[in-house]
Design an enzyme around this catalytic site. Structure first.
Site, short mmCIF file in Angstrom:
data_model
loop_
_atom_site.label_atom_id
_atom_site.label_comp_id
_atom_site.label_asym_id
_atom_site.label_seq_id
_atom_site.Cartn_x
_atom_site.Cartn_y
_atom_site.Cartn_z
N ALA A 114 -34.71 -7.67 42.05
CA ALA A 114 -36.14 -7.96 41.90
C ALA A 114 -36.81 -7.74 43.25
O ALA A 114 -36.17 -7.89 44.28
CB ALA A 114 -36.33 -9.40 41.47
N THR A 115 -38.12 -7.40 43.26
CA THR A 115 -38.71 -6.99 44.54
C THR A 115 -39.88 -7.78 45.10
O THR A 115 -39.68 -8.89 45.51
CB THR A 115 -39.01 -5.49 44.56
OG1 THR A 115 -38.72 -4.97 43.28
CG2 THR A 115 -38.15 -4.81 45.56
N THR A 116 -41.09 -7.20 45.18
CA THR A 116 -42.09 -7.82 46.07
C THR A 116 -42.68 -9.15 45.58
O THR A 116 -43.19 -9.23 44.46
CB THR A 116 -43.24 -6.83 46.34
OG1 THR A 116 -42.67 -5.60 46.73
CG2 THR A 116 -44.16 -7.34 47.43
#
Lengths: 246, 272
Positions: B47-49
């Site tokens: 998962a990212t930002t």
């Protein structure tokens, strides 16, 4: 070598039961009602932070009378058990029946195997889903010897619980509002004690069926005073005396 | 007390209000998180930002919706922003599986303390509990399953919004004004840096957060931009003195749409 005294099991258990009953009867009372919006807990408790009624899980609450240190340990164990079940399985898998069953096993074990029984009586209460009409609400009483019972709409526990039940049960009607239930319970408790009861001597909490999450909440002083229509409710006898004096 | 019939030994001392400590002592198998794989990238989505910023009456937290596995998009609508408790939010970056599980455990940990003690943990106390959970995840992090959450909430004792960031080792650092982390974190951060000021309104803070995510998605392949076709927008939550509140999709869409004009001016026109 001396022969130990023989005491019959009946005698041992009867003594333990009497000991526990006396301990519990010394305590103050709790009335629990099923109302139109959920379940209402009314406890006589002058100590504002040492609770007799507490949250266990989303829709489950715990009420107890007797020795505080004993039922507090049981409350903590119940919260742990419920949180463990909810985390390991799912929140929907936590239910009052299973919890009451474990309390019953624990108290039963202690009653038969330990020297001193626990001087407590517990109530595990659960409200149904927000869509339900109250028929899914559950009230389980667990006594000091591990007896478990699925109770009806009104439960009283603690000192002179039977007399208190006599006083309140005639006033009970299904679908009763919180305000009326609260006033009736407090009036009956005040009459029973012969003392006025009010915001400083009451612990009131509820399980609100319409709340989809954690349904438990405590009633603060202001709300309680508003619901009672004043800070205190006096016992009927004293109120009548005052009227005749005036 | 001898056999308590499954209730556990209620009289044990130690960190008595901690659910994690209780699990470790009585049901360690529930906590077991050992992995034996050297190449984490191929094993689970990442998962990212995620970002958080302080505004006049609390904090805003936001996260994009993309999870990637290597070069593939694994999910378009993963949730990265969660309610931690009534006055705190937590967002996740890193290996999605362990991160989502960590959030679940963290939520129970806070609720458990609250029920046992009859009061909530302080915001710093909550931040410290999360740090310990990340520390416990160290062996998995060494194998590539690192979890880097962002924690923020409204501190009822000090009447202010506060933001905490973490590193892979469980290091916990308080950020005064804003922070963003994950693969697009740097881009989001530099965007917020240029626009953040003391005393932002809620609407301004939410729209800075959304634009920062747009910028991050513009630069970082692992961060998802707004998906207008499917109607998938970032998750945004607000925590103010009244507590945690997710911002609903309709509001986010309308804020995004009104920001589109500005974005068009900035980036639009013919492709050069």
């Amino acid at each position: 070598m001396t022969t130990p005294f023989y005491v019959s099991p009946q005698q041992v258990l009867a003594d333990r039961a009497e000991y526990a009953r006396k301990g519990i009867a010394r305590g103050r009372s709790i009335v629990v009602w099923q109302t139109d919006t959920g379940i209402l807990f009314v406890a006589e408790n002058p100590m504002p932070t040492l609770h007799k009624v507490s949250e266990i899980y989303d829709r489950i609450a715990f009420a107890a009378v007797g020795r505080y240190n004993e039922f507090e340990a049981l409350r903590v164990a119940g919260v742990r058990r419920a949180d463990l079940t909810g985390y390991a399985y799912s929140r929907e898998d936590v239910n009052a029946r299973a919890l009451a069953g474990v309390y019953s096993q624990t108290l039963g074990q202690i009653f038969t195997h330990e020297l001193k029984p626990m001087e407590v009586e517990l109530l595990v209460a659960e409200v149904g889903s927000p869509e339900s009409d109250g028929s899914d609400d559950r009230l389980y009483r667990v006594t000091f010897d591990g007896q478990i019972s699925d109770e009806g709409d009104v439960v009283t526990m603690g000192g002179a619980a039977d007399e208190l039940l006599e006083k309140v049960k005639d006033h009970f009607s299904p679908g009763m509002g919180d305000r009326e239930a609260l006033r009736t319970a407090v009036q009956a408790m005040a009459d029973q004690m012969g003392n006025p009861l009010g915001v400083k001597t009451l612990e009131v909490a509820r399980l609100d069926r319409s709340d989809p999450g954690r349904a438990f909440s405590r009633m603060g002083h202001d709300e309680l005073a508003e619901m009672l229509g004043g800070d205190e409710i006096e016992p009927v006898a004293q109120a009548e005396e005052k009227d005749s004096e005036a | 007390m001898t056999d308590t019939g499954g209730l556990g030994d209620a009289t044990r001392w130690g960190l008595g209000s901690s659910f994690v400590a209780h699990l470790r002592a009585t049901n360690p198998e529930v906590l077991d998180r050992r992995f034996a794989a050297p190449l984490a990238e191929d094993l689970g989505p990442h998962a990212t930002t995620i970002l958080a910023l302080r505004y006049e009456s609390g904090i805003v937290m936001a996260g994009d919706r993309r999870a990637t596995m290597g070069m593939a998009i694994e999910s378009r609508n993963i949730q990265k922003v969660f309610r931690a408790d009534a006055h705190a939010a937590v967002a996740i970056a890193g290996a999605a599986g362990p991160a989502v599980e960590m959030v679940r455990l963290f939520q129970v940990e806070l609720e458990h303390y609250e029920k046992i003690e009859g009061r909530s943990l302080s915001l710093t106390g909550k931040a410290n509990r999360l740090a310990e959970m990340i520390r416990q995840n160290m062996p998995a992090a060494m194998q590539g399953f690192g979890v880097i959450p962002l924690f923020a909430g409204y501190d009822v004792l000090h009447a202010t919004g506060r933001i905490f960031k973490y590193d892979m080792t469980g290091g916990r650092y308080e950020e005064g004004d804003f922070h963003a982390t994950g693969s697009g974190g740097r881009d989001a951060r530099s965007f917020i840096k240029g626009r953040w000021s003391e005393g932002l309104t809620e609407d301004a803070a939410v729209s800075i957060g959304l634009e920062a995510l747009f910028e991050a998605a513009d630069e970082d392949a692992a961060t998802g931009g707004p998906d207008v076709v499917r109607g998938i927008y970032p998750n945004v939550a607000v925590v103010d003195p009244d507590g945690f509140r997710p911002v609903d999709d309709a509001t986010i869409r309308s804020i995004f749409e009104s920001a589109v004009e500005g974005l068009r001016e900035r980036y639009g026109g013919e492709v050069r």
